[in-house]
Design a protein around this motif. Structure first.
Motif, short mmCIF file in Angstrom:
data_model
loop_
_atom_site.label_atom_id
_atom_site.label_comp_id
_atom_site.label_asym_id
_atom_site.label_seq_id
_atom_site.Cartn_x
_atom_site.Cartn_y
_atom_site.Cartn_z
N PHE A 38 0.86 -1.18 0.00
CA PHE A 38 0.00 0.00 0.00
C PHE A 38 0.91 1.23 0.00
O PHE A 38 1.25 1.77 1.05
N PRO A 39 1.34 1.65 -1.20
CA PRO A 39 2.23 2.82 -1.26
C PRO A 39 1.52 4.04 -0.67
O PRO A 39 0.30 4.20 -0.84
N PRO A 40 2.22 4.92 0.01
CA PRO A 40 1.60 6.13 0.55
C PRO A 40 0.91 6.92 -0.56
O PRO A 40 1.46 7.11 -1.64
N ARG A 41 -0.30 7.38 -0.26
CA ARG A 41 -1.11 8.10 -1.24
C ARG A 41 -1.40 9.52 -0.76
O ARG A 41 -1.20 9.86 0.41
N ARG A 42 -1.92 10.31 -1.69
CA ARG A 42 -2.39 11.66 -1.36
C ARG A 42 -3.92 11.56 -1.30
O ARG A 42 -4.58 11.33 -2.31
N VAL A 43 -4.45 11.76 -0.10
CA VAL A 43 -5.86 11.46 0.16
C VAL A 43 -6.61 12.73 0.56
O VAL A 43 -6.18 13.46 1.46
N LEU A 44 -7.72 12.97 -0.11
CA LEU A 44 -8.61 14.08 0.26
C LEU A 44 -9.91 13.50 0.80
O LEU A 44 -10.55 12.67 0.14
N ALA A 104 -7.73 23.95 -5.58
CA ALA A 104 -6.58 24.51 -6.31
C ALA A 104 -5.37 24.64 -5.39
O ALA A 104 -4.23 24.35 -5.78
N ASN A 105 -5.61 25.07 -4.16
CA ASN A 105 -4.52 25.19 -3.19
C ASN A 105 -3.89 23.84 -2.89
O ASN A 105 -2.66 23.71 -2.82
N LEU A 106 -4.75 22.83 -2.74
CA LEU A 106 -4.24 21.50 -2.41
C LEU A 106 -3.46 20.89 -3.57
O LEU A 106 -2.37 20.34 -3.37
N THR A 107 -3.99 20.99 -4.78
CA THR A 107 -3.30 20.39 -5.92
C THR A 107 -2.03 21.16 -6.28
O THR A 107 -1.11 20.59 -6.86
N GLU A 108 -1.98 22.42 -5.93
CA GLU A 108 -0.72 23.15 -6.13
C GLU A 108 0.35 22.63 -5.18
O GLU A 108 1.52 22.50 -5.55
N ALA A 109 -0.06 22.30 -3.96
CA ALA A 109 0.90 21.79 -2.97
C ALA A 109 1.28 20.34 -3.25
O ALA A 109 2.45 19.96 -3.11
N TRP A 110 0.31 19.52 -3.65
CA TRP A 110 0.54 18.08 -3.83
C TRP A 110 0.68 17.68 -5.29
O TRP A 110 1.00 16.54 -5.58
N ARG A 111 0.39 18.59 -6.22
CA ARG A 111 0.38 18.34 -7.67
C ARG A 111 -0.87 17.59 -8.11
O ARG A 111 -1.37 17.81 -9.20
N ASP A 112 -1.37 16.69 -7.30
CA ASP A 112 -2.58 15.93 -7.64
C ASP A 112 -3.04 15.22 -6.38
O ASP A 112 -2.40 15.32 -5.32
N ILE A 113 -4.15 14.50 -6.45
CA ILE A 113 -4.57 13.60 -5.39
C ILE A 113 -4.74 12.21 -5.99
O ILE A 113 -4.93 12.06 -7.20
N ASP A 114 -4.66 11.20 -5.14
CA ASP A 114 -4.80 9.82 -5.58
C ASP A 114 -6.13 9.21 -5.15
O ASP A 114 -6.67 8.35 -5.85
N ILE A 115 -6.62 9.64 -4.00
CA ILE A 115 -7.84 9.07 -3.44
C ILE A 115 -8.72 10.22 -2.95
O ILE A 115 -8.24 11.11 -2.24
N LEU A 116 -9.99 10.20 -3.35
CA LEU A 116 -10.95 11.20 -2.88
C LEU A 116 -12.10 10.45 -2.22
O LEU A 116 -12.74 9.61 -2.85
N ILE A 117 -12.35 10.76 -0.95
CA ILE A 117 -13.41 10.11 -0.20
C ILE A 117 -14.42 11.19 0.19
O ILE A 117 -14.08 12.14 0.90
N SER A 118 -15.64 11.01 -0.28
CA SER A 118 -16.68 12.02 -0.05
C SER A 118 -17.74 11.48 0.89
O SER A 118 -18.31 10.41 0.64
N GLY A 144 0.76 4.44 -14.16
CA GLY A 144 0.59 4.05 -12.76
C GLY A 144 -0.82 4.20 -12.25
O GLY A 144 -1.80 4.08 -12.98
N TYR A 145 -0.92 4.51 -10.97
CA TYR A 145 -2.19 4.55 -10.26
C TYR A 145 -3.01 5.74 -10.71
O TYR A 145 -2.62 6.89 -10.56
N GLY A 146 -4.19 5.47 -11.29
CA GLY A 146 -5.03 6.57 -11.75
C GLY A 146 -5.74 7.28 -10.63
O GLY A 146 -5.66 8.50 -10.49
N GLY A 147 -6.42 6.54 -9.79
CA GLY A 147 -7.11 7.16 -8.67
C GLY A 147 -8.32 6.35 -8.24
O GLY A 147 -8.76 5.42 -8.92
N ARG A 148 -8.88 6.74 -7.10
CA ARG A 148 -10.05 6.07 -6.54
C ARG A 148 -10.95 7.11 -5.91
O ARG A 148 -10.50 7.97 -5.15
N PHE A 149 -12.23 7.07 -6.26
CA PHE A 149 -13.24 7.98 -5.71
C PHE A 149 -14.23 7.11 -4.95
O PHE A 149 -14.91 6.26 -5.53
N ILE A 150 -14.33 7.31 -3.64
CA ILE A 150 -15.25 6.54 -2.80
C ILE A 150 -16.27 7.49 -2.20
O ILE A 150 -15.92 8.48 -1.56
#
Length: 212
Positions: A38-44, A104-118, A144-150
């Motif tokens: 489970f590689p470390p991810r960028r999670v919102l 926009a602030n978050l993606t500027e800091a992280w470049r992108d996110i990998d997992i979004l949980i709503s 690589g890893y595209g992403g996951r939306f839960i």
């Protein structure tokens, strides 16, 4: 003779004429266990930091992932930022301009996110999906890893198939989860299920409703 033989072998070993012999285990795994990286991810996480959202936040932090939280509860969010190490954004998720600025602030800091949980309502979840897909159109993920939306406890579970159609081109898999997890119950089934869904090899599980 045996003693002399052992002494001679030890002398050879010390002199570097022999190398120590170590039994090779190769890639053998322990029987009865399956290991998943489970590689470390960028999670919102979008939603109030309690119950399922809190469990998921802590579960992701335990994997070494970066975790950001969008919510309007400033007192609770700042406490979590201080005590848990999350990146808190004081956001009213029902206000599109606030969410867009925070994203926009978050993606500027992280470049992108990998997992979004709503854990918010369907309309607010759609706004998050629009922001993510717009970002991915501007900055496609090359490999690589595209992403996951839960989506946790959606107003209408049909949103899963809707967003899967929207996000499939960005290799983002979508799932809805119906859960009865109670506030204060740490690492319940919902959190463990989300971790499983977010494994790199589970991107084939999409647009389904999972009841926990």
């Amino acid at each position: 003779m045996a003693d002399n033989y052992l002494e001679k072998r030890m002398e050879d070993l010390k002199a570097g004429r022999l190398k120590p012999t170590v039994a090779s285990t190769g890639n053998a795994k322990r029987k009865g266990y399956v290991d998943f990286p489970f590689p470390p991810r960028r999670v919102l996480i979008a939603g109030r930091p309690e119950g399922v959202a809190l469990d998921l936040m802590r579960a992701m932090l335990k994997t070494g992932s970066k975790v950001a939280l969008f919510d309007s509860d400033k007192t609770a969010g700042e406490a979590l930022a201080y005590n848990e190490g999350v990146r808190f954004h004081h956001v009213d998720v029902s206000t599109p301009s606030d969410v867009a600025a925070a994203f926009a602030n978050l993606t500027e800091a992280w470049r992108d996110i990998d997992i979004l949980i709503s854990t918010v309502g369907n309309n607010d979840t759609r706004s998050l999906a629009d922001l993510w897909s717009t970002h991915r159109r501007r900055f496609p993920v090359p490999f690589g890893y595209g992403g996951r939306f839960i989506i946790i406890n959606p107003d209408d579970a049909a949103i899963g198939a809707e967003l899967q159609t929207q996000l499939a081109g960005h290799r983002i898999a979508v799932n809805c989860m119906i859960t009865g997890a109670r506030p204060g119950d740490e690492l319940r089934d919902a959190a463990r299920t989300c971790l499983t869904l977010c494994l790199p090899g589970c991107d084939f599980i999409r647009a389904q409703v999972i009841t926990v």
